[in-house]
Design a protein around this motif. Structure first.
Motif, PDB file in Angstrom:
ATOM      1  N   ALA A 161       0.841  -1.204   0.000  1.00 53.12           N
ATOM      2  CA  ALA A 161       0.000   0.000   0.000  1.00 53.12           C
ATOM      3  C   ALA A 161       0.873   1.250   0.000  1.00 53.12           C
ATOM      4  CB  ALA A 161      -0.936  -0.004   1.208  1.00 53.12           C
ATOM      5  N   LEU A 162       1.970   1.210   0.753  1.00 56.67           N
ATOM      6  CA  LEU A 162       2.896   2.339   0.761  1.00 56.67           C
ATOM      7  C   LEU A 162       3.525   2.550  -0.619  1.00 56.67           C
ATOM      8  CD1 LEU A 162       4.544   1.769   4.240  1.00 56.67           C
ATOM      9  CD2 LEU A 162       3.328   3.842   3.529  1.00 56.67           C
ATOM     10  N   LEU A 163       3.913   1.475  -1.250  1.00 57.37           N
ATOM     11  CA  LEU A 163       4.496   1.585  -2.595  1.00 57.37           C
ATOM     12  C   LEU A 163       3.476   2.125  -3.593  1.00 57.37           C
ATOM     13  CD1 LEU A 163       6.629  -1.673  -2.819  1.00 57.37           C
ATOM     14  CD2 LEU A 163       7.461   0.688  -2.708  1.00 57.37           C
ATOM     15  N   PHE A 164       2.270   1.561  -3.567  1.00 57.74           N
ATOM     16  CA  PHE A 164       1.213   2.023  -4.455  1.00 57.74           C
ATOM     17  C   PHE A 164       0.940   3.504  -4.206  1.00 57.74           C
ATOM     18  CE2 PHE A 164      -3.343   2.710  -5.305  1.00 57.74           C
ATOM     19  CZ  PHE A 164      -3.372   2.419  -6.653  1.00 57.74           C
ATOM     20  N   GLY A 165       0.878   3.885  -2.938  1.00 57.30           N
ATOM     21  CA  GLY A 165       0.657   5.287  -2.583  1.00 57.30           C
ATOM     22  C   GLY A 165       1.798   6.176  -3.038  1.00 57.30           C
ATOM     23  N   GLU A 166       3.020   5.705  -2.856  1.00 59.96           N
ATOM     24  CA  GLU A 166       4.188   6.480  -3.279  1.00 59.96           C
ATOM     25  C   GLU A 166       4.154   6.746  -4.780  1.00 59.96           C
ATOM     26  OE1 GLU A 166       9.062   5.945  -3.350  1.00 59.96           O
ATOM     27  OE2 GLU A 166       7.867   4.647  -2.087  1.00 59.96           O
ATOM     28  N   PHE A 167       3.918   5.698  -5.563  1.00 62.14           N
ATOM     29  CA  PHE A 167       3.897   5.849  -7.016  1.00 62.14           C
ATOM     30  C   PHE A 167       2.699   6.685  -7.472  1.00 62.14           C
ATOM     31  CE2 PHE A 167       6.158   1.556  -6.924  1.00 62.14           C
ATOM     32  CZ  PHE A 167       7.408   2.151  -6.866  1.00 62.14           C
ATOM     33  N   SER A 168       1.558   6.511  -6.821  1.00 69.15           N
ATOM     34  CA  SER A 168       0.362   7.285  -7.174  1.00 69.15           C
ATOM     35  C   SER A 168       0.553   8.759  -6.846  1.00 69.15           C
ATOM     36  CB  SER A 168      -0.861   6.734  -6.438  1.00 69.15           C
ATOM     37  OG  SER A 168      -1.142   5.418  -6.854  1.00 69.15           O
ATOM     38  N   ALA A 169       1.172   9.048  -5.714  1.00 69.75           N
ATOM     39  CA  ALA A 169       1.421  10.438  -5.321  1.00 69.75           C
ATOM     40  C   ALA A 169       2.421  11.088  -6.264  1.00 69.75           C
ATOM     41  CB  ALA A 169       1.921  10.505  -3.883  1.00 69.75           C
ATOM     42  N   GLN A 170       3.425  10.354  -6.668  1.00 74.48           N
ATOM     43  CA  GLN A 170       4.394  10.894  -7.625  1.00 74.48           C
ATOM     44  C   GLN A 170       3.706  11.246  -8.938  1.00 74.48           C
ATOM     45  OE1 GLN A 170       7.450   7.912  -7.902  1.00 74.48           O
ATOM     46  NE2 GLN A 170       8.464   8.576  -6.020  1.00 74.48           N
ATOM     47  N   ALA A 171       2.807  10.383  -9.384  1.00 74.47           N
ATOM     48  CA  ALA A 171       2.093  10.629 -10.640  1.00 74.47           C
ATOM     49  C   ALA A 171       1.182  11.852 -10.536  1.00 74.47           C
ATOM     50  CB  ALA A 171       1.276   9.398 -11.041  1.00 74.47           C
TER      51      ALA A 171
ATOM     52  N   LEU B  33       0.369  -5.351  -7.773  1.00 74.37           N
ATOM     53  CA  LEU B  33       1.637  -5.313  -7.034  1.00 74.37           C
ATOM     54  C   LEU B  33       2.824  -4.918  -7.918  1.00 74.37           C
ATOM     55  CD1 LEU B  33       1.378  -8.345  -4.578  1.00 74.37           C
ATOM     56  CD2 LEU B  33       0.466  -6.030  -4.341  1.00 74.37           C
ATOM     57  N   GLY B  34       2.593  -3.938  -8.769  1.00 74.86           N
ATOM     58  CA  GLY B  34       3.670  -3.374  -9.569  1.00 74.86           C
ATOM     59  C   GLY B  34       3.750  -3.870 -10.993  1.00 74.86           C
ATOM     60  N   GLU B  35       2.910  -4.817 -11.356  1.00 62.63           N
ATOM     61  CA  GLU B  35       2.957  -5.364 -12.720  1.00 62.63           C
ATOM     62  C   GLU B  35       2.473  -4.372 -13.774  1.00 62.63           C
ATOM     63  OE1 GLU B  35       4.205  -8.403 -13.669  1.00 62.63           O
ATOM     64  OE2 GLU B  35       4.877  -8.534 -11.599  1.00 62.63           O
ATOM     65  N   ASN B  36       1.622  -3.411 -13.364  1.00 65.19           N
ATOM     66  CA  ASN B  36       1.060  -2.447 -14.307  1.00 65.19           C
ATOM     67  C   ASN B  36       1.231  -1.041 -13.731  1.00 65.19           C
ATOM     68  OD1 ASN B  36      -0.412  -0.936 -16.123  1.00 65.19           O
ATOM     69  ND2 ASN B  36      -2.390  -1.842 -15.596  1.00 65.19           N
ATOM     70  N   ALA B  37       2.373  -0.441 -13.986  1.00 64.59           N
ATOM     71  CA  ALA B  37       2.688   0.877 -13.426  1.00 64.59           C
ATOM     72  C   ALA B  37       1.695   1.947 -13.864  1.00 64.59           C
ATOM     73  CB  ALA B  37       4.108   1.275 -13.802  1.00 64.59           C
TER      74      ALA B  37
ATOM     75  N   ALA C 140      -1.380   1.958 -13.809  1.00 65.23           N
ATOM     76  CA  ALA C 140      -2.514   2.045 -12.890  1.00 65.23           C
ATOM     77  C   ALA C 140      -2.281   3.070 -11.785  1.00 65.23           C
ATOM     78  CB  ALA C 140      -2.804   0.670 -12.278  1.00 65.23           C
ATOM     79  N   THR C 141      -1.035   3.417 -11.528  1.00 62.72           N
ATOM     80  CA  THR C 141      -0.761   4.394 -10.468  1.00 62.72           C
ATOM     81  C   THR C 141      -1.101   5.819 -10.903  1.00 62.72           C
ATOM     82  OG1 THR C 141       1.569   4.636 -11.099  1.00 62.72           O
ATOM     83  CG2 THR C 141       1.041   2.969  -9.424  1.00 62.72           C
ATOM     84  N   ARG C 142      -1.495   6.001 -12.141  1.00 63.41           N
ATOM     85  CA  ARG C 142      -1.898   7.328 -12.611  1.00 63.41           C
ATOM     86  C   ARG C 142      -3.386   7.599 -12.377  1.00 63.41           C
ATOM     87  NH1 ARG C 142       1.921   5.968 -16.695  1.00 63.41           N
ATOM     88  NH2 ARG C 142       0.333   5.281 -18.150  1.00 63.41           N
ATOM     89  N   ARG C 143      -4.119   6.636 -11.848  1.00 61.34           N
ATOM     90  CA  ARG C 143      -5.573   6.790 -11.709  1.00 61.34           C
ATOM     91  C   ARG C 143      -5.960   7.959 -10.806  1.00 61.34           C
ATOM     92  NH1 ARG C 143      -9.917   7.617 -13.880  1.00 61.34           N
ATOM     93  NH2 ARG C 143     -11.755   6.995 -12.767  1.00 61.34           N
ATOM     94  N   PHE C 144      -5.289   8.148  -9.684  1.00 61.47           N
ATOM     95  CA  PHE C 144      -5.658   9.260  -8.799  1.00 61.47           C
ATOM     96  C   PHE C 144      -5.463  10.584  -9.528  1.00 61.47           C
ATOM     97  CE2 PHE C 144      -5.383  12.267  -5.288  1.00 61.47           C
ATOM     98  CZ  PHE C 144      -6.456  11.865  -4.518  1.00 61.47           C
ATOM     99  N   SER C 145      -4.382  10.696 -10.266  1.00 61.93           N
ATOM    100  CA  SER C 145      -4.114  11.896 -11.051  1.00 61.93           C
ATOM    101  C   SER C 145      -5.237  12.128 -12.060  1.00 61.93           C
ATOM    102  CB  SER C 145      -2.773  11.749 -11.762  1.00 61.93           C
ATOM    103  OG  SER C 145      -2.480  12.889 -12.511  1.00 61.93           O
ATOM    104  N   GLU C 146      -5.703  11.070 -12.701  1.00 64.54           N
ATOM    105  CA  GLU C 146      -6.814  11.182 -13.652  1.00 64.54           C
ATOM    106  C   GLU C 146      -8.088  11.647 -12.950  1.00 64.54           C
ATOM    107  OE1 GLU C 146      -6.940   7.243 -15.235  1.00 64.54           O
ATOM    108  OE2 GLU C 146      -5.110   7.521 -16.413  1.00 64.54           O
ATOM    109  N   LEU C 147      -8.329  11.136 -11.757  1.00 58.44           N
ATOM    110  CA  LEU C 147      -9.514  11.541 -11.005  1.00 58.44           C
ATOM    111  C   LEU C 147      -9.473  13.025 -10.659  1.00 58.44           C
ATOM    112  CD1 LEU C 147      -9.772   8.509  -8.574  1.00 58.44           C
ATOM    113  CD2 LEU C 147     -11.429   9.104 -10.349  1.00 58.44           C
TER     114      LEU C 147
END
Length: 163
Positions: free
Chosen positions: A25-35, A126-130, A132-139
């Protein structure tokens, strides 16, 4: 920030799954926040919505086949608590307050953002599709996804009616 942390290996599948899910969750959050751009999270409202997003992501992460065991609701709340302690660094009381706020939220916007986090984490796999971490940015492109005023959530322990 959190990349590469590993606290699993307790020998208890449930505790290991909670630790692994919190790390993911931390990794997903980190990548999503960066995006999305870190500057957006200085706004406390957006920060809170992002926490809902990550809480929703834990629903998918907690069911991933790679975990030693699937997380139940209580375990997901525990994993979110671990993630908050690592990321936010607040006191136990502050983390518990945040967990209560996330867990009892019933407004449509929080539920929607939580569901978007769940779907994005499922796609992330779990990192296979990077991507997907852009979704929050899209929202964030639609401010209607993040209303500033919502109905308050019900109390956890409602007081009995007074006569």
């Amino acid at each position: 920030m959190v990349s590469g942390q590993d606290n699993a290996g307790t020998g208890d599948p449930r505790l290991d799954a909670i630790a692994i899910a919190a790390q993911q969750a931390l990794l997903f959050g980190e990548f999503s926040a960066q995006a999305a751009g870190a500057e957006h999270f200085e706004d406390p409202v957006m920060h809170t919505y992002f926490l809902h997003y990550i809480f929703g992501a834990l629903e998918s992460i907690g069911q991933h086949e790679s975990l030693p065991t699937r997380l139940q609701e209580e375990d997901r709340v525990n994993a979110m608590g671990h993630a908050l302690m690592t990321f936010e660094g607040g006191s136990r009381e502050e983390v518990l307050g945040t967990l209560k706020m996330l867990f009892r939220a019933t407004d449509d916007a929080a539920i929607h953002i939580r569901e978007e986090g769940r779907k994005a984490a499922l796609e992330w796999n779990l990192g296979e599709n990077a991507a997907a971490t852009r979704r929050f940015s899209e929202l964030m492109a639609d401010e209607d996804n993040f209303p500033r005023e919502v109905q308050p959530s019900p109390r956890l322990d409602p007081k009995p009616p007074q006569h």
